[in-house]
Scaffold this motif. Structure first.
Motif, PDB file in Angstrom:
ATOM      1  N   SER A  10       0.973  -1.234  -0.130  1.00  0.00           N
ATOM      2  CA  SER A  10       0.059   0.049  -0.002  1.00  0.00           C
ATOM      3  C   SER A  10       0.775   1.295   0.091  1.00  0.00           C
ATOM      4  CB  SER A  10      -0.854   0.013   1.281  1.00  0.00           C
ATOM      5  OG  SER A  10      -1.615  -1.101   1.194  1.00  0.00           O
ATOM      6  N   ARG A  31      -8.457  12.831  -8.051  1.00  0.00           N
ATOM      7  CA  ARG A  31      -9.339  12.231  -7.271  1.00  0.00           C
ATOM      8  C   ARG A  31     -10.471  13.172  -7.072  1.00  0.00           C
ATOM      9  NH1 ARG A  31      -4.619  11.875  -3.808  1.00  0.00           N
ATOM     10  NH2 ARG A  31      -5.382  13.604  -2.822  1.00  0.00           N
ATOM     11  N   TYR A  39      -8.427   4.519  -5.224  1.00  0.00           N
ATOM     12  CA  TYR A  39      -7.833   4.744  -3.845  1.00  0.00           C
ATOM     13  C   TYR A  39      -8.539   4.568  -2.572  1.00  0.00           C
ATOM     14  CZ  TYR A  39     -10.266   8.917  -4.147  1.00  0.00           C
ATOM     15  OH  TYR A  39     -11.453   9.982  -4.069  1.00  0.00           O
ATOM     16  N   TYR A  48      -3.156   4.071  -1.777  1.00  0.00           N
ATOM     17  CA  TYR A  48      -3.277   3.371  -2.997  1.00  0.00           C
ATOM     18  C   TYR A  48      -2.652   2.142  -2.911  1.00  0.00           C
ATOM     19  CZ  TYR A  48      -4.005   8.002  -5.061  1.00  0.00           C
ATOM     20  OH  TYR A  48      -4.244   9.304  -5.478  1.00  0.00           O
ATOM     21  N   ASP A  52      -3.740  -1.924  -7.531  1.00  0.00           N
ATOM     22  CA  ASP A  52      -4.712  -0.969  -8.437  1.00  0.00           C
ATOM     23  C   ASP A  52      -3.903  -0.088  -9.217  1.00  0.00           C
ATOM     24  OD1 ASP A  52      -7.116  -2.037  -7.283  1.00  0.00           O
ATOM     25  OD2 ASP A  52      -7.021  -0.601  -5.482  1.00  0.00           O
ATOM     26  N   LEU A  53      -2.665   0.204  -8.632  1.00  0.00           N
ATOM     27  CA  LEU A  53      -1.797   1.317  -9.390  1.00  0.00           C
ATOM     28  C   LEU A  53      -1.333   0.457 -10.690  1.00  0.00           C
ATOM     29  CD1 LEU A  53       0.282   2.835  -6.577  1.00  0.00           C
ATOM     30  CD2 LEU A  53      -1.403   4.000  -7.857  1.00  0.00           C
TER      31      LEU A  53
END
Length: 70
Positions: A10, A31, A39, A48, A52-53
């Motif tokens: 994370s 965002r 996020y 994050y 996912d990134l």
């Protein structure tokens, strides 16, 4: 494709690894506009996930041999 980010990690705002995406202000703009990678918002902290990134980076990959767009 090799991962840019560690899938099992994370990342918090301020982590230098996030600089590859943009500075804190750029991430905040994304965002606010519901753009950018997914996020978590936990209190005032923005987190994050590496998985996912990497997924977001792959979805935004541009291949010039295919006309320049996704």
């Amino acid at each position: 494709m090799p991962n840019i980010f560690d899938n099992d990690r994370s990342y918090l705002l301020g982590d230098p690894e996030l600089d590859i995406l943009g500075d804190r202000e750029k991430l905040a703009q994304w965002r606010h506009k519901n753009l950018g990678p997914p996020y978590y918002k936990l209190g005032r902290k923005v987190i994050y996930r590496g998985f996912d990134l990497n997924a977001w980076a792959e979805a935004n990959r541009v291949d010039p041999s295919k006309g320049g767009d996704h």
